[in-house]
Scaffold this motif. Structure first.
Motif, PDB file in Angstrom:
ATOM      1  N   ILE A 201     -13.076  -4.115 -20.427  1.00 15.12           N
ATOM      2  CA  ILE A 201     -13.103  -3.035 -20.047  1.00 15.12           C
ATOM      3  C   ILE A 201     -13.998  -2.895 -18.772  1.00 15.12           C
ATOM      4  O   ILE A 201     -13.899  -2.903 -17.377  1.00 15.12           O
ATOM      5  N   LEU A 202     -15.114  -3.259 -19.244  1.00 12.11           N
ATOM      6  CA  LEU A 202     -16.536  -3.798 -18.352  1.00 12.11           C
ATOM      7  C   LEU A 202     -16.104  -5.029 -17.187  1.00 12.11           C
ATOM      8  O   LEU A 202     -16.436  -4.961 -16.723  1.00 12.11           O
ATOM      9  N   PHE A 203     -14.539  -5.813 -17.882  1.00 17.16           N
ATOM     10  CA  PHE A 203     -14.419  -6.985 -16.085  1.00 17.16           C
ATOM     11  C   PHE A 203     -13.110  -6.235 -15.859  1.00 17.16           C
ATOM     12  O   PHE A 203     -12.684  -7.169 -15.107  1.00 17.16           O
ATOM     13  N   PHE A 204     -12.259  -5.873 -16.180  1.00 22.52           N
ATOM     14  CA  PHE A 204     -10.940  -5.234 -15.912  1.00 22.52           C
ATOM     15  C   PHE A 204     -10.949  -5.296 -14.565  1.00 22.52           C
ATOM     16  O   PHE A 204      -9.798  -5.084 -13.396  1.00 22.52           O
ATOM     17  N   PRO A 205     -11.313  -3.849 -14.782  1.00 21.17           N
ATOM     18  CA  PRO A 205     -11.477  -3.475 -12.975  1.00 21.17           C
ATOM     19  C   PRO A 205     -12.053  -4.485 -11.868  1.00 21.17           C
ATOM     20  O   PRO A 205     -11.372  -4.199 -11.004  1.00 21.17           O
ATOM     21  N   LEU A 206     -12.387  -5.115 -12.146  1.00 22.16           N
ATOM     22  CA  LEU A 206     -13.544  -6.107 -11.264  1.00 22.16           C
ATOM     23  C   LEU A 206     -12.099  -6.989 -11.237  1.00 22.16           C
ATOM     24  O   LEU A 206     -11.763  -7.290  -9.965  1.00 22.16           O
ATOM     25  N   GLY A 207     -11.350  -7.499 -11.994  1.00 21.74           N
ATOM     26  CA  GLY A 207     -10.210  -8.573 -11.569  1.00 21.74           C
ATOM     27  C   GLY A 207      -8.798  -7.532 -11.237  1.00 21.74           C
ATOM     28  O   GLY A 207      -8.367  -8.154  -9.739  1.00 21.74           O
ATOM     29  N   TYR A 208      -8.824  -6.158 -11.549  1.00 20.97           N
ATOM     30  CA  TYR A 208      -7.816  -5.798 -10.311  1.00 20.97           C
ATOM     31  C   TYR A 208      -8.315  -4.778  -8.431  1.00 20.97           C
ATOM     32  O   TYR A 208      -7.195  -5.349  -8.179  1.00 20.97           O
ATOM     33  N   VAL A 209     -10.103  -5.356  -9.568  1.00 21.19           N
ATOM     34  CA  VAL A 209     -10.009  -4.871  -7.466  1.00 21.19           C
ATOM     35  C   VAL A 209     -10.133  -6.072  -6.983  1.00 21.19           C
ATOM     36  O   VAL A 209      -9.088  -6.049  -5.563  1.00 21.19           O
ATOM     37  N   ILE A 210     -10.239  -7.460  -7.724  1.00 23.72           N
ATOM     38  CA  ILE A 210     -10.067  -8.464  -7.033  1.00 23.72           C
ATOM     39  C   ILE A 210      -8.632  -8.650  -5.949  1.00 23.72           C
ATOM     40  O   ILE A 210      -8.323  -9.561  -5.235  1.00 23.72           O
ATOM     41  N   GLY A 211      -7.659  -8.339  -7.335  1.00 22.27           N
ATOM     42  CA  GLY A 211      -6.701  -8.435  -7.585  1.00 22.27           C
ATOM     43  C   GLY A 211      -5.605  -7.914  -6.167  1.00 22.27           C
ATOM     44  O   GLY A 211      -5.127  -8.327  -5.714  1.00 22.27           O
ATOM     45  N   ASP A 212      -6.102  -6.246  -5.885  1.00 27.09           N
ATOM     46  CA  ASP A 212      -5.934  -5.746  -4.898  1.00 27.09           C
ATOM     47  C   ASP A 212      -6.319  -6.069  -3.644  1.00 27.09           C
ATOM     48  O   ASP A 212      -5.743  -5.933  -2.841  1.00 27.09           O
ATOM     49  N   VAL A 213      -7.947  -7.021  -3.488  1.00 30.81           N
ATOM     50  CA  VAL A 213      -7.921  -7.969  -2.430  1.00 30.81           C
ATOM     51  C   VAL A 213      -7.047  -8.385  -1.674  1.00 30.81           C
ATOM     52  O   VAL A 213      -7.277  -8.448  -0.456  1.00 30.81           O
ATOM     53  N   LEU A 214      -7.074  -9.414  -2.769  1.00 30.45           N
ATOM     54  CA  LEU A 214      -5.913 -10.282  -2.667  1.00 30.45           C
ATOM     55  C   LEU A 214      -4.853 -10.147  -2.058  1.00 30.45           C
ATOM     56  O   LEU A 214      -4.318 -11.133  -0.951  1.00 30.45           O
ATOM     57  N   THR A 215      -3.941  -9.059  -2.275  1.00 33.81           N
ATOM     58  CA  THR A 215      -2.540  -8.964  -1.909  1.00 33.81           C
ATOM     59  C   THR A 215      -2.867  -8.239  -0.693  1.00 33.81           C
ATOM     60  O   THR A 215      -2.107  -8.290   0.565  1.00 33.81           O
ATOM     61  N   GLU A 216      -4.485  -7.483  -0.386  1.00 33.53           N
ATOM     62  CA  GLU A 216      -3.880  -6.309   0.788  1.00 33.53           C
ATOM     63  C   GLU A 216      -4.451  -7.221   2.594  1.00 33.53           C
ATOM     64  O   GLU A 216      -3.926  -6.973   3.095  1.00 33.53           O
ATOM     65  N   VAL A 217      -5.163  -7.740   1.764  1.00 35.55           N
ATOM     66  CA  VAL A 217      -5.155  -9.453   2.482  1.00 35.55           C
ATOM     67  C   VAL A 217      -4.895  -9.963   3.212  1.00 35.55           C
ATOM     68  O   VAL A 217      -4.705 -10.559   4.409  1.00 35.55           O
ATOM     69  N   TYR A 218      -4.509 -10.934   2.124  1.00 29.33           N
ATOM     70  CA  TYR A 218      -4.074 -11.800   2.426  1.00 29.33           C
ATOM     71  C   TYR A 218      -2.523 -12.716   2.094  1.00 29.33           C
ATOM     72  O   TYR A 218      -2.004 -13.147   2.207  1.00 29.33           O
ATOM     73  N   GLY A 219      -2.006 -10.918   1.209  1.00 31.47           N
ATOM     74  CA  GLY A 219      -0.771 -11.167   0.979  1.00 31.47           C
ATOM     75  C   GLY A 219      -0.004 -11.794  -0.344  1.00 31.47           C
ATOM     76  O   GLY A 219      -0.672 -12.285  -1.287  1.00 31.47           O
ATOM     77  N   TYR A 220       0.880 -10.833  -0.318  1.00 28.46           N
ATOM     78  CA  TYR A 220       1.627 -11.479  -1.418  1.00 28.46           C
ATOM     79  C   TYR A 220       1.199 -13.174  -2.124  1.00 28.46           C
ATOM     80  O   TYR A 220       1.121 -13.204  -3.880  1.00 28.46           O
ATOM     81  N   ALA A 221       2.106 -13.946  -1.665  1.00 24.95           N
ATOM     82  CA  ALA A 221       2.501 -15.336  -1.470  1.00 24.95           C
ATOM     83  C   ALA A 221       0.612 -16.018  -2.549  1.00 24.95           C
ATOM     84  O   ALA A 221       0.559 -16.842  -2.802  1.00 24.95           O
ATOM     85  N   ARG A 222      -0.409 -15.882  -1.496  1.00 21.84           N
ATOM     86  CA  ARG A 222      -1.581 -16.193  -1.814  1.00 21.84           C
ATOM     87  C   ARG A 222      -2.223 -15.298  -2.776  1.00 21.84           C
ATOM     88  O   ARG A 222      -2.509 -16.263  -3.228  1.00 21.84           O
ATOM     89  N   ALA A 223      -1.544 -13.966  -2.788  1.00 21.86           N
ATOM     90  CA  ALA A 223      -1.812 -13.683  -4.063  1.00 21.86           C
ATOM     91  C   ALA A 223      -1.380 -13.657  -5.560  1.00 21.86           C
ATOM     92  O   ALA A 223      -2.395 -14.493  -6.704  1.00 21.86           O
ATOM     93  N   ARG A 224      -0.780 -14.427  -5.406  1.00 22.84           N
ATOM     94  CA  ARG A 224       0.998 -15.243  -6.364  1.00 22.84           C
ATOM     95  C   ARG A 224       0.402 -16.418  -6.390  1.00 22.84           C
ATOM     96  O   ARG A 224      -0.554 -16.999  -7.943  1.00 22.84           O
ATOM     97  N   ARG A 225      -0.843 -17.017  -5.675  1.00 19.12           N
ATOM     98  CA  ARG A 225      -1.788 -18.897  -6.042  1.00 19.12           C
ATOM     99  C   ARG A 225      -2.845 -18.472  -6.901  1.00 19.12           C
ATOM    100  O   ARG A 225      -2.765 -18.848  -7.669  1.00 19.12           O
ATOM    101  N   VAL A 226      -3.059 -17.562  -6.602  1.00 18.62           N
ATOM    102  CA  VAL A 226      -4.275 -17.324  -7.678  1.00 18.62           C
ATOM    103  C   VAL A 226      -4.026 -17.088  -9.077  1.00 18.62           C
ATOM    104  O   VAL A 226      -5.287 -17.629 -10.145  1.00 18.62           O
TER     105      VAL A 226
END
Length: 243
Positions: A60-85
């Motif tokens: 739980i100490l790590f996963f929230p950070l991962g999901y925040v970064i995942g949200d940032v990826l989709t919000e800023v760079y779009g689904y296709a670039r998030a998919r690549r990550v």
């Protein structure tokens, strides 16, 4: 470099464009993902709240950070670039699982007494990583899909609703898959269910708590990159790595 004016574009219009900070966000996402599976997921921990013990996975100490970064990826760079990550993280997990098996299987040097402890810590990694791969793949794609769709529905407003809503659904899928696959028959069944439900709730709560951080990071990246992408006309299949 000075901040650019933020211009709204469809993600398809930005195909092939280089973004200055995209690679750094990708690296941060993959690093958090691997750390969460190496040193976080296998340990159940307990804290007392109101005099009652609450069991939770240390991941739980790590996963929230991962999901925040995942949200940032989709919000800023779009689904296709998030998919690549997401696929980059998928490949990293497979490589980690393979190398963990290789290192644990290597015969220890004479006189080294750490093999038992090493096996105790890393011996379950293949099973945990298998569960994590399946849960990560499903949960992260669901999270990104919901995030991208909600951005169109809300016309780019109310970022908090997208981050919390996508995490609620994505983490629900992740937790429902990961904990039974990783720990059923290893922990007591009641503990698996309790940890699964508790972690789901805690992860969503973490997303709520970290909403101001998400707003700050998203705003900063959008100003630096100069765009606000909307996934209109995007092919949402997860089975691609091209942008």
């Amino acid at each position: 470099m000075s901040n650019r004016a933020i211009e709204a574009h469809s993600a398809a219009e930005m195909t092939g464009r280089h973004f200055r900070y995209y690679d750094f966000v990708m690296a941060a996402f993959v690093a958090v993902l691997l750390l969460s599976n190496v040193i976080g997921a296998a340990k159940p921990a307990v804290i007392e709240i109101g005099g009652e013990p609450w069991v939770f996975g240390a991941g739980i100490l790590f996963f929230p950070l991962g999901y925040v970064i995942g949200d940032v990826l989709t919000e800023v760079y779009g689904y296709a670039r998030a998919r690549r990550v997401i696929w980059a993280g998928f490949a990293g997990l497979i490589f980690m699982a393979f190398m963990s098996w290789v290192v644990v299987s290597l015969p220890p040097a004479e006189g080294w007494e750490g093999q038992a402890a090493y096996e105790s810590v890393f011996g379950q990694v293949p099973r945990i990583v298998f569960a994590s791969i399946v849960a990560f793949w499903a949960g992260e794609f669901v999270n990104s899909y919901v995030m991208a769709r909600m951005k169109i529905w809300t016309q780019g407003r109310h970022l908090w609703s997208r981050t919390i809503g996508s995490t609620f659904v994505g983490q629900g899928v992740d937790s429902l898959i990961f904990y039974p696959l990783a720990f059923w028959g290893v922990w007591e069944n009641e503990a698996v269910i309790m940890v699964m439900i508790t972690n789901w709730g805690l992860k969503v709560l973490w997303e709520v708590v970290l909403t101001p951080v998400t707003y700050a990071v998203v705003g900063w990246l959008k100003r630096k990159e100069g765009v606000d992408l909307f996934d209109e006309g995007t092919n949402f299949t997860p089975f691609k790595t091209q942008v």
